[in-house]
Design an enzyme around this catalytic site. Structure first.
Site, PDB file in Angstrom:
ATOM      1  N   ASN A 116       0.832  -1.217   0.000  1.00 47.17           N
ATOM      2  CA  ASN A 116       0.000   0.000   0.000  1.00 47.17           C
ATOM      3  C   ASN A 116       0.867   1.268   0.000  1.00 47.17           C
ATOM      4  O   ASN A 116       0.490   2.295   0.561  1.00 47.17           O
ATOM      5  CB  ASN A 116      -1.008   0.011   1.172  1.00 47.17           C
ATOM      6  CG  ASN A 116      -2.086   1.090   1.057  1.00 47.17           C
ATOM      7  OD1 ASN A 116      -2.566   1.599   2.063  1.00 47.17           O
ATOM      8  ND2 ASN A 116      -2.482   1.460  -0.141  1.00 47.17           N
ATOM      9  N   CYS A 135       3.055   1.724  -3.127  1.00 46.88           N
ATOM     10  CA  CYS A 135       3.417   1.965  -4.535  1.00 46.88           C
ATOM     11  C   CYS A 135       2.194   1.869  -5.451  1.00 46.88           C
ATOM     12  O   CYS A 135       1.654   2.892  -5.889  1.00 46.88           O
ATOM     13  CB  CYS A 135       4.485   0.981  -5.007  1.00 46.88           C
ATOM     14  SG  CYS A 135       6.045   1.095  -4.096  1.00 46.88           S
ATOM     15  N   ARG A 136       1.752   0.658  -5.747  1.00 45.94           N
ATOM     16  CA  ARG A 136       0.730   0.488  -6.787  1.00 45.94           C
ATOM     17  C   ARG A 136      -0.666   0.917  -6.379  1.00 45.94           C
ATOM     18  O   ARG A 136      -1.335   1.652  -7.118  1.00 45.94           O
ATOM     19  CB  ARG A 136       0.692  -0.986  -7.239  1.00 45.94           C
ATOM     20  CG  ARG A 136       1.933  -1.405  -8.008  1.00 45.94           C
ATOM     21  CD  ARG A 136       2.030  -2.906  -8.126  1.00 45.94           C
ATOM     22  NE  ARG A 136       2.277  -3.522  -6.818  1.00 45.94           N
ATOM     23  CZ  ARG A 136       2.328  -4.812  -6.587  1.00 45.94           C
ATOM     24  NH1 ARG A 136       2.136  -5.645  -7.604  1.00 45.94           N
ATOM     25  NH2 ARG A 136       2.580  -5.285  -5.390  1.00 45.94           N
ATOM     26  N   SER A 137      -1.154   0.460  -5.212  1.00 49.14           N
ATOM     27  CA  SER A 137      -2.557   0.769  -4.890  1.00 49.14           C
ATOM     28  C   SER A 137      -2.802   2.250  -4.565  1.00 49.14           C
ATOM     29  O   SER A 137      -3.839   2.783  -4.968  1.00 49.14           O
ATOM     30  CB  SER A 137      -3.122  -0.166  -3.814  1.00 49.14           C
ATOM     31  OG  SER A 137      -2.445  -0.051  -2.594  1.00 49.14           O
ATOM     32  N   ASP A 144       5.123  -5.334  -9.732  1.00 49.64           N
ATOM     33  CA  ASP A 144       5.594  -4.716  -8.494  1.00 49.64           C
ATOM     34  C   ASP A 144       6.847  -3.883  -8.792  1.00 49.64           C
ATOM     35  O   ASP A 144       7.874  -4.438  -9.181  1.00 49.64           O
ATOM     36  CB  ASP A 144       5.905  -5.842  -7.498  1.00 49.64           C
ATOM     37  CG  ASP A 144       6.327  -5.315  -6.136  1.00 49.64           C
ATOM     38  OD1 ASP A 144       6.576  -4.098  -6.016  1.00 49.64           O
ATOM     39  OD2 ASP A 144       6.397  -6.126  -5.205  1.00 49.64           O
TER      40      ASP A 144
HETATM   41  P1  4NP Z   1       3.300  -2.158  -3.448  1.00 47.56           P
HETATM   42  O1  4NP Z   1       4.887  -2.337  -3.512  1.00 47.56           O
HETATM   43  O2  4NP Z   1       2.741  -3.495  -3.068  1.00 47.56           O
HETATM   44  O3  4NP Z   1       2.951  -1.748  -4.835  1.00 47.56           O
HETATM   45  O4  4NP Z   1       3.045  -1.081  -2.400  1.00 47.56           O
HETATM   46  C1  4NP Z   1       5.635  -2.933  -2.503  1.00 47.56           C
HETATM   47  C2  4NP Z   1       5.941  -2.220  -1.369  1.00 47.56           C
HETATM   48  C3  4NP Z   1       6.713  -2.788  -0.380  1.00 47.56           C
HETATM   49  C4  4NP Z   1       7.161  -4.087  -0.532  1.00 47.56           C
HETATM   50  C5  4NP Z   1       6.844  -4.805  -1.665  1.00 47.56           C
HETATM   51  C6  4NP Z   1       6.077  -4.228  -2.650  1.00 47.56           C
HETATM   52  N1  4NP Z   1       7.979  -4.661   0.483  1.00 47.56           N
HETATM   53  O5  4NP Z   1       8.455  -5.804   0.281  1.00 47.56           O
HETATM   54  O6  4NP Z   1       8.216  -4.035   1.522  1.00 47.56           O
END
Ligand code: 4NP
Length: 149
Positions: free
Chosen positions: A10, A12-14, A120
């Site tokens: 929560n 980057c993408r969402s 991701d």
């Molecule tokens: P998101 O990206 O799912 O698009 O917010 C990520 C943010 C953090 C992590 C992985 C993906 N992480 O491993 O901490």
């Protein structure tokens, strides 16, 4: 119509999806929509979005705000549509207690693109964030047309 976008952290993408959709709804002057985002993981709860996501979005006039939160059981009752950014998060959502498969869908599948992930961008370079925004901007237009029908 209440729509929740869900990714892993929560950050980057969402939150990007939330901001893109909110911008689209505002530009079209639509009312009656509530848009939010959340993560299936809890590592970043309380943190603002990734600075790289904010920078890429700002260049396109998309304003990302808010802080990360984790998906909670009440979301399955509250939201009309819960859109996973990738197949892994889709599967994890469906495995949660109270998940309704009618509401929990894959974003790109709902956008007519098939069984595909929003990749991701967390461990990649800046380009990944632009690619995510390209997918989200394109998909959100189709998604909005679909839910308005
Ligand atoms: P998101 O990206 O799912 O698009 O917010 C990520 C943010 C953090 C992590 C992985 C993906 N992480 O491993 O901490």
């Amino acid at each position: 119509m209440r729509i929740l976008f869900v990714c892993l952290g929560n950050i980057c993408r969402s939150p990007s999806a939330e901001a893109v959709m909110r911008g689209l709804i505002e530009r079209e002057g639509l009312e009656g929509f509530e848009i939010d985002s959340a993560g299936t993981g809890d590592w970043h709860v309380g943190s603002p979005a990734d600075p790289r996501a904010i920078a890429a979005a700002t260049e396109r006039g998309v304003a990302i705000g808010g802080t990360a939160r984790q998906v909670e059981p009440a979301d399955f009752g509250y939201f009309d549509l819960i859109l996973a950014m990738d197949r892994s998060n889709h599967a994890n959502l469906l495995a949660m207690e109270g998940a309704d498969p009618e509401k929990v869908r894959l974003f790109r599948e709902m956008a007519g693109e098939g069984d595909l992930d929003v990749p991701d961008p967390y461990y990649g370079g800046e380009d990944g964030f632009d690619e995510v925004l390209d997918i989200l901007e394109r998909g959100s237009v189709i998604l909005l047309e679909t839910v308005r029908r």
